[in-house]
Design a protein around this motif. Structure first.
Motif, PDB file in Angstrom:
ATOM      1  N   SER A 140       0.817   0.170  -4.923  1.00  0.00           N
ATOM      2  CA  SER A 140       0.993  -1.183  -4.785  1.00  0.00           C
ATOM      3  C   SER A 140      -0.324  -1.976  -4.627  1.00  0.00           C
ATOM      4  N   HIS A 192      -2.856   2.121  -2.165  1.00  0.00           N
ATOM      5  CA  HIS A 192      -3.000   0.712  -2.074  1.00  0.00           C
ATOM      6  C   HIS A 192      -4.071   0.562  -3.261  1.00  0.00           C
ATOM      7  N   ILE A 230       5.192  -3.026  -0.256  1.00  0.00           N
ATOM      8  CA  ILE A 230       5.348  -1.509   0.162  1.00  0.00           C
ATOM      9  C   ILE A 230       6.758  -1.181   0.810  1.00  0.00           C
ATOM     10  N   THR A 261       1.168   6.748  -0.101  1.00  0.00           N
ATOM     11  CA  THR A 261       1.319   5.463  -0.302  1.00  0.00           C
ATOM     12  C   THR A 261      -0.395   5.149  -0.871  1.00  0.00           C
ATOM     13  N   GLY A 317       6.613   1.226  -7.129  1.00  0.00           N
ATOM     14  CA  GLY A 317       5.765   0.155  -6.824  1.00  0.00           C
ATOM     15  C   GLY A 317       5.993  -0.889  -7.697  1.00  0.00           C
TER      16      GLY A 317
END
Length: 299
Positions: free
Chosen positions: A228, A254, A234, A252, A122
């Motif tokens: 990220s 955030h 991303i 993933t 990231g």
């Protein structure tokens, strides 16, 4: 076996790949918090039965000052080595012509399989190092065969995240920051492959830049996780790790500075908004994320 306070030393006998017989002294910190104190050395004794005609390899997670003490106490033995899972047993002291200081002794391979390696990727300032450290500590509570490999040169490691309250992690990082060389990523790629034979899971922190020089790391890993704070960053990491590296996505994240935990999807990979991933402010790793990582352990 000898046990003193929260330090356990276990002696066993082995034979290296090259036929050399040696003894292994395994260090285990048995306290619930895995913390020991320098004054513990005063009551620590080596286990009985050490053969001084053979060498001794020290292995286990422990402070460097404990290793220093044990190396000194093992001075009468033929040689002393410190086990580095990325290399083998590195000889640090010797009294025999058959073994030299700096020699790497390849130990027997306990497991020929290659277990998973998870890349944590990231953009900068998203919390990669904090997340990697949190995952590592959480997984150690259920499985000791987990390793965190810092494949970057920014001066950040577990030690910067565990400094005292009066210390400045950023100043420490700046003082110990290195730089990229042609051998850097190939070296770490080979280390990761060796770690994958020793551990059920190897976590790899590769820094915050999408770089073609990291191709050897892609080839050495099996899975990836993106964290990220920038939504636009991303997709380039998915392209780099998934499309180019053919690695399997796990999650993933955030990253946010708010105390929040929102699951957006669970398949084909976990997508979650959570945080904050900041030194001293981070909550525990979300259970849904930890469970997904534990799946890689086969447990």
């Amino acid at each position: 076996m000898t046990e003193n306070l929260d330090i356990q030393l276990k002696l066993s006998r082995h034979q290296a790949v090259n036929g050399l017989k040696y003894q292994r002294l395994t260090i285990e910190l048995t306290g619930r918090d895995r913390i020991i104190h320098p004054q513990d050395l005063c009551k620590l004794e080596l286990p009985a039965g050490i053969d001084t005609t053979q060498g001794v390899v020290l292995t286990g997670r422990a402070p460097i000052w404990l290793y220093g003490y044990l190396i000194h106490e093992l001075h009468p033995t033929a040689w002393v080595g410190c086990y580095d899972p990325r290399l083998g047993a590195v000889v640090v002291a010797t009294h025999t012509r058959g073994v030299s200081v700096g020699q790497i002794i390849p130990l027997e391979i306990s497991d020929a399989r290659l277990h998973p390696a998870l890349m944590i990727v990231g953009p900068p300032d998203s919390g990669k190092s904090v997340l990697a450290h949190g995952l590592f500590q959480s997984l150690l509570a259920v499985e000791s065969r987990v390793y965190l490999q810092r494949a970057n040169w920014d001066g950040e490691g577990n030690y910067t995240l565990e400094l005292g309250e009066n210390s400045d992690p950023e100043a420490f990082k700046a003082k110990n920051k290195g730089g990229l060389t042609p051998d850097f990523f190939p070296y770490h790629a080979q280390a990761i492959l060796k770690l994958r034979r020793e551990n059920l899971l190897t976590i790899v922190d590769v820094g915050g830049m999408v770089q073609p020089e990291k191709q050897p790391i892609l080839e050495a890993c099996t899975h990836y996780l993106i964290i990220s704070s920038k939504p636009e960053a991303i997709e380039p990491w998915h392209e780099f790790c998934g499309d180019r590296g053919n690695l399997t996505p796990v999650a993933t994240i955030h990253s946010t500075l708010e105390e929040v935990e929102i699951v957006h999807q669970e398949q084909p990979f976990l997508e979650i908004t959570c945080g904050p991933w900041v030194v001293g402010q981070t909550a525990k790793v979300p259970e849904v994320l930890l469970a997904r990582i534990k799946d890689l352990l086969g447990k």
